[in-house]
Design a protein around this motif. Structure first.
Motif, PDB file in Angstrom:
ATOM      1  N   GLN A 167       0.855  -1.187   0.000  1.00  0.00           N
ATOM      2  CA  GLN A 167       0.000   0.000   0.000  1.00  0.00           C
ATOM      3  C   GLN A 167       0.894   1.240   0.000  1.00  0.00           C
ATOM      4  N   PRO A 168       0.322   2.418  -0.208  1.00  0.00           N
ATOM      5  CA  PRO A 168       1.154   3.622  -0.147  1.00  0.00           C
ATOM      6  C   PRO A 168       1.918   3.702   1.174  1.00  0.00           C
ATOM      7  N   GLY A 169       3.146   4.197   1.077  1.00  0.00           N
ATOM      8  CA  GLY A 169       4.054   4.210   2.221  1.00  0.00           C
ATOM      9  C   GLY A 169       5.356   3.540   1.794  1.00  0.00           C
ATOM     10  N   ILE A 170       6.318   3.520   2.693  1.00  0.00           N
ATOM     11  CA  ILE A 170       7.625   2.966   2.328  1.00  0.00           C
ATOM     12  C   ILE A 170       7.795   1.582   2.955  1.00  0.00           C
ATOM     13  N   THR A 171       8.045   0.612   2.123  1.00  0.00           N
ATOM     14  CA  THR A 171       8.298  -0.746   2.587  1.00  0.00           C
ATOM     15  C   THR A 171       9.753  -1.087   2.308  1.00  0.00           C
ATOM     16  N   GLY A 172      10.451  -1.542   3.336  1.00  0.00           N
ATOM     17  CA  GLY A 172      11.846  -1.957   3.171  1.00  0.00           C
ATOM     18  C   GLY A 172      11.907  -3.424   2.810  1.00  0.00           C
ATOM     19  N   LEU A 173      12.844  -3.752   1.939  1.00  0.00           N
ATOM     20  CA  LEU A 173      13.025  -5.145   1.529  1.00  0.00           C
ATOM     21  C   LEU A 173      14.443  -5.529   1.917  1.00  0.00           C
ATOM     22  N   LEU A 174      14.538  -6.396   2.926  1.00  0.00           N
ATOM     23  CA  LEU A 174      15.847  -6.813   3.408  1.00  0.00           C
ATOM     24  C   LEU A 174      16.087  -8.268   3.054  1.00  0.00           C
ATOM     25  N   THR A 223      20.325  -1.656   7.078  1.00  0.00           N
ATOM     26  CA  THR A 223      19.193  -1.741   8.011  1.00  0.00           C
ATOM     27  C   THR A 223      18.854  -0.374   8.602  1.00  0.00           C
ATOM     28  N   GLU A 224      19.891   0.510   8.694  1.00  0.00           N
ATOM     29  CA  GLU A 224      19.613   1.837   9.274  1.00  0.00           C
ATOM     30  C   GLU A 224      18.708   2.655   8.360  1.00  0.00           C
ATOM     31  N   ASP A 225      18.816   2.454   7.026  1.00  0.00           N
ATOM     32  CA  ASP A 225      17.908   3.144   6.098  1.00  0.00           C
ATOM     33  C   ASP A 225      16.471   2.672   6.314  1.00  0.00           C
ATOM     34  N   VAL A 226      16.335   1.361   6.494  1.00  0.00           N
ATOM     35  CA  VAL A 226      14.997   0.795   6.713  1.00  0.00           C
ATOM     36  C   VAL A 226      14.427   1.319   8.031  1.00  0.00           C
ATOM     37  N   ALA A 227      15.272   1.295   9.075  1.00  0.00           N
ATOM     38  CA  ALA A 227      14.807   1.759  10.387  1.00  0.00           C
ATOM     39  C   ALA A 227      14.409   3.232  10.326  1.00  0.00           C
ATOM     40  N   ALA A 228      15.149   4.012   9.527  1.00  0.00           N
ATOM     41  CA  ALA A 228      14.892   5.455   9.483  1.00  0.00           C
ATOM     42  C   ALA A 228      13.679   5.811   8.627  1.00  0.00           C
ATOM     43  N   LEU A 229      13.376   4.984   7.626  1.00  0.00           N
ATOM     44  CA  LEU A 229      12.400   5.398   6.610  1.00  0.00           C
ATOM     45  C   LEU A 229      11.102   4.597   6.571  1.00  0.00           C
ATOM     46  N   CYS A 230      11.203   3.310   6.889  1.00  0.00           N
ATOM     47  CA  CYS A 230      10.109   2.415   6.485  1.00  0.00           C
ATOM     48  C   CYS A 230       9.059   2.202   7.561  1.00  0.00           C
ATOM     49  N   ASP A 231       7.805   2.108   7.088  1.00  0.00           N
ATOM     50  CA  ASP A 231       6.698   1.756   7.988  1.00  0.00           C
ATOM     51  C   ASP A 231       6.696   0.240   8.165  1.00  0.00           C
ATOM     52  N   ARG A 232       7.147  -0.411   7.096  1.00  0.00           N
ATOM     53  CA  ARG A 232       6.978  -1.853   7.053  1.00  0.00           C
ATOM     54  C   ARG A 232       8.248  -2.478   6.490  1.00  0.00           C
ATOM     55  N   VAL A 233       8.535  -3.706   6.906  1.00  0.00           N
ATOM     56  CA  VAL A 233       9.726  -4.372   6.383  1.00  0.00           C
ATOM     57  C   VAL A 233       9.359  -5.798   5.960  1.00  0.00           C
ATOM     58  N   VAL A 234       9.922  -6.207   4.835  1.00  0.00           N
ATOM     59  CA  VAL A 234       9.756  -7.574   4.341  1.00  0.00           C
ATOM     60  C   VAL A 234      11.157  -8.174   4.279  1.00  0.00           C
ATOM     61  N   VAL A 235      11.342  -9.323   4.896  1.00  0.00           N
ATOM     62  CA  VAL A 235      12.653  -9.977   4.840  1.00  0.00           C
ATOM     63  C   VAL A 235      12.533 -11.194   3.940  1.00  0.00           C
ATOM     64  N   LEU A 236      13.370 -11.202   2.932  1.00  0.00           N
ATOM     65  CA  LEU A 236      13.410 -12.329   1.985  1.00  0.00           C
ATOM     66  C   LEU A 236      14.638 -13.167   2.279  1.00  0.00           C
ATOM     67  N   ASP A 237      14.483 -14.462   2.191  1.00  0.00           N
ATOM     68  CA  ASP A 237      15.638 -15.345   2.328  1.00  0.00           C
ATOM     69  C   ASP A 237      15.409 -16.577   1.464  1.00  0.00           C
ATOM     70  N   GLN A 238      16.367 -16.874   0.636  1.00  0.00           N
ATOM     71  CA  GLN A 238      16.289 -18.020  -0.269  1.00  0.00           C
ATOM     72  C   GLN A 238      14.970 -18.046  -1.053  1.00  0.00           C
ATOM     73  N   GLY A 239      14.587 -16.869  -1.505  1.00  0.00           N
ATOM     74  CA  GLY A 239      13.414 -16.758  -2.360  1.00  0.00           C
ATOM     75  C   GLY A 239      12.083 -16.781  -1.641  1.00  0.00           C
ATOM     76  N   ARG A 240      12.101 -16.824  -0.320  1.00  0.00           N
ATOM     77  CA  ARG A 240      10.842 -16.873   0.436  1.00  0.00           C
ATOM     78  C   ARG A 240      10.736 -15.696   1.408  1.00  0.00           C
ATOM     79  N   VAL A 241       9.510 -15.314   1.689  1.00  0.00           N
ATOM     80  CA  VAL A 241       9.302 -14.234   2.659  1.00  0.00           C
ATOM     81  C   VAL A 241       9.448 -14.839   4.059  1.00  0.00           C
ATOM     82  N   ARG A 242      10.445 -14.313   4.797  1.00  0.00           N
ATOM     83  CA  ARG A 242      10.663 -14.822   6.152  1.00  0.00           C
ATOM     84  C   ARG A 242       9.994 -13.939   7.202  1.00  0.00           C
ATOM     85  N   PHE A 243       9.812 -12.673   6.877  1.00  0.00           N
ATOM     86  CA  PHE A 243       9.124 -11.780   7.807  1.00  0.00           C
ATOM     87  C   PHE A 243       8.403 -10.719   7.005  1.00  0.00           C
ATOM     88  N   ASP A 244       7.213 -10.387   7.414  1.00  0.00           N
ATOM     89  CA  ASP A 244       6.472  -9.309   6.764  1.00  0.00           C
ATOM     90  C   ASP A 244       5.672  -8.607   7.856  1.00  0.00           C
TER      91      ASP A 244
END
Lengths: 291, 287
Positions: free
Chosen positions: A30-37, A198-219
């Motif tokens: 949705q509108p807003g900043i999502t970090g992809l780690l 990670t500091e960019d994500v912490a500073a900017l993002c409302d939401r974070v998605v963590v990908l690992d080995q092609g799968r979403v590990r955290f959303d």
């Protein structure tokens, strides 16, 4: 799909010659900043390229800005409202910063010369490159080139902004300046920000998605991810052998990230980086060492 | 009204193509190799250095063919590949690959315009300094032979665009240029053969040909057989094939099917034009 959902990915798989880059990824933005780690090779760039419509998934459904980008007309409609900064971006020889962004503006259908030039000047000012716009790109520093690349993504205030490592090679002062630009963009647009910082994500993002080995590990929210590290980060006088990661801090004490409490240790306030290390373990460490 | 507000409505595809073609044409016109080619063309024209050909004989068309056509392969190939390092950003833009390729093809009219100016000047010169006149070649046929210079100047760059779209290795432009020079050189075998339809086919299948023998070769000057008009149609259709093949690389779905159909039609017409050029009296006529 809710009324404000701008990106909807369902069951996305992408395979390259036997290697699975993305595996059953479901994601709504949705509108807003999502970090992809995620560590190197996690599939972040592949995911961004699919959302940017430059790569088709092997399986799954993509819906962008209310459209299925399956026909040329729908693709053009989506691309008109999309800005994309790829991870690796070279520049044609002989171009100035202004000429390159102007060329990209023509590709983005800015056909009237005067408004196009106004827009090019606006985005170059946004990334603090107004004064070097007339310089050849090859004479610019790595950080300035990265900002030229970012400027083309910002053309036309896109509704969907996809940024792959936007702050790579950018100095701390410029990074803060870019954060201001991105946070303003996030107020009205959907911004997907792939980064190792990670500091960019912490500073900017409302939401974070963590990908690992092609799968979403955290959303979830950034605070939600940080909360997973609560009670698992310690400051001790020595590194603990059972810690997932341990390093000497500027105070002389050792920061131990892991479940086991070192002797005579004090609990520390967890950061997003701690939570990320705990979530991904050795693969996140390998990426940290590599970068 | 702000720039963003003015941009709100998407322009027609033709408008984007026209704007992009203008940008690519300016890039073409500023390319150092093109400027060198134009400078050499002007110098050779001014000094009438046509390798033994009379300035107003059709043989002099090799000058624009080389300096605009063959050098144009490198220019157009370079322009086509120049955005390769920004591929993902370019592909995420609404102007699709066909529009981008079509714009590059339209930019190839820049050397064509210079060649047209050269042809016009040569005609002005021929009115000032009389040409070799002969009943063996009509004024119209001579005009057609000269008009081919414009097609040579456009055709080389179109090959450069096509090769740039379909190949990725850096030496592809050079290989294409060597091929474009080597093909007509091999085809000169046709001039060594006794005049026949076979010799015309060997000579005229190449994208460049000589119609008249050069001065001072120790034999009576002659004009080769075949039809200059149908040959002009043949090489023009080869240009169409190169442009269509270049755009085909970027096409998918229905657009791809349409372009494949167009490619087949153009190929058929090119073969038919070549056949008609060859079928015309192959006899070598003394000037």
């Amino acid at each position: 799909m809710t009324a404000t959902t701008t990106v909807k990915l369902a069951g996305i798989r992408k395979r390259y010659r036997g290697t699975t880059a993305l595996d059953a990824v479901d994601l709504s933005l949705q509108p807003g900043i999502t970090g992809l780690l995620g560590p190197n090779g996690a599939g972040k760039t592949t995911l961004l390229r699919i959302v940017a419509t430059v790569l088709a998934p092997t399986e799954g459904h993509v819906r962008l800005l209310g459209r299925m980008p399956s026909t040329n007309e729908a693709l053009a409609e989506v691309r008109r409202r999309l800005g994309y900064l790829p991870q690796e971006m070279g520049f044609p020889r002989g171009f100035t910063g202004f000429a390159f962004v102007d060329y990209m503006a023509v590709l983005k259908e800015w056909t009237s010369r005067a408004p196009r030039h106004d827009e090019v000047r606006r985005v170059l000012e946004l990334v603090d490159l107004g004064d070097v716009a007339a310089k050849r790109i090859r004479a610019l520093s790595g950080g300035q080139r990265r900002r030229i690349a970012l400027a083309q993504a910002l053309l036309g205030d896109p509704d969907l902004l996809l940024l792959d490592e936007p702050t790579t090679g950018v100095d701390p002062e410029q990074r803060v300046s870019l954060r201001q630009v991105l946070s303003r963009a996030g107020e009205r647009s959907t911004v997907l920000l792939s980064t190792h910082q990670t500091e960019d994500v912490a500073a900017l993002c409302d939401r974070v998605v963590v990908l690992d080995q092609g799968r979403v590990r955290f959303d979830g929210t950034v605070l939600g991810l940080v909360a997973t590290a609560a009670g698992r980060v310690w400051l001790a006088d020595a590194p603990h052998p059972a810690a997932r990661a341990s390093w000497r801090t500027g105070t002389g004490r050792h920061r131990n990230v892991g479940d086991a409490a070192p002797p005579a240790a004090d609990l520390a306030e967890p950061t997003l980086e701690d939570a990320y290390l705990l979530l991904l373990g050795d693969r996140a460490l390998a990426t940290a060492v590599a970068s | 009204m702000t720039a963003l507000a003015e941009h709100a409505a998407p322009p027609a595809r033709a408008t984007t193509l026209r704007t992009l073609a203008g940008v690519e044409a300016r890039r073409y016109a500023r390319h150092p190799l093109f400027l060198i080619g134009v400078a050499l063309l002007i110098w050779l024209t001014a000094t009438e250095s046509y390798g033994g050909y009379h300035p107003t004989s059709g043989g002099s068309t090799f000058v624009p063919a080389f300096f605009l056509g063959v050098l144009g392969v490198f220019v157009a190939h370079g322009l086509t590949r120049s955005m390769a390092r920004s591929t993902d950003a370019v592909r995420a833009a609404p102007a699709d690959g066909i529009t981008r390729t079509a714009a590059l093809c339209l930019a190839c009219l820049v050397p064509g315009t210079v060649a047209l100016a050269w042809v016009t000047w040569t005609y002005v010169a021929s009115s000032l300094w009389p040409a070799t006149e002969s009943a063996a070649i009509s004024t119209t046929e001579r005009a057609v032979v000269f008009a081919a210079a414009v097609v040579y100047a456009v055709g080389g760059p179109l090959v450069g665009v096509m090769v740039g779209r379909w190949t990725r290795f850096p030496g592809a432009g050079l290989l294409a240029a060597v091929g474009l020079v080597g093909w007509p050189v091999l085809a000169t075998v046709g001039l060594a053969m006794p005049a026949s339809r076979l010799s015309s086919l060997v000579r005229l299948n190449a994208p460049f040909t000589i119609w008249e023998s050069s001065d001072g070769q120790g034999e009576h000057p002659w004009i080769a057989g075949g039809s200059p008009g149908w040959y002009l149609a043949y090489i023009t259709l080869l240009c169409g094939l190169a442009a269509t093949a270049a755009m085909l690389h970027e096409a998918s779905g229905r657009q791809r099917s349409r372009l494949v159909r167009l490619l087949v039609i153009l190929a058929g017409l090119a073969i038919a034009s070549l056949a008609l050029a060859v079928a015309t009296d192959p006899t070598r006529v003394p000037l």
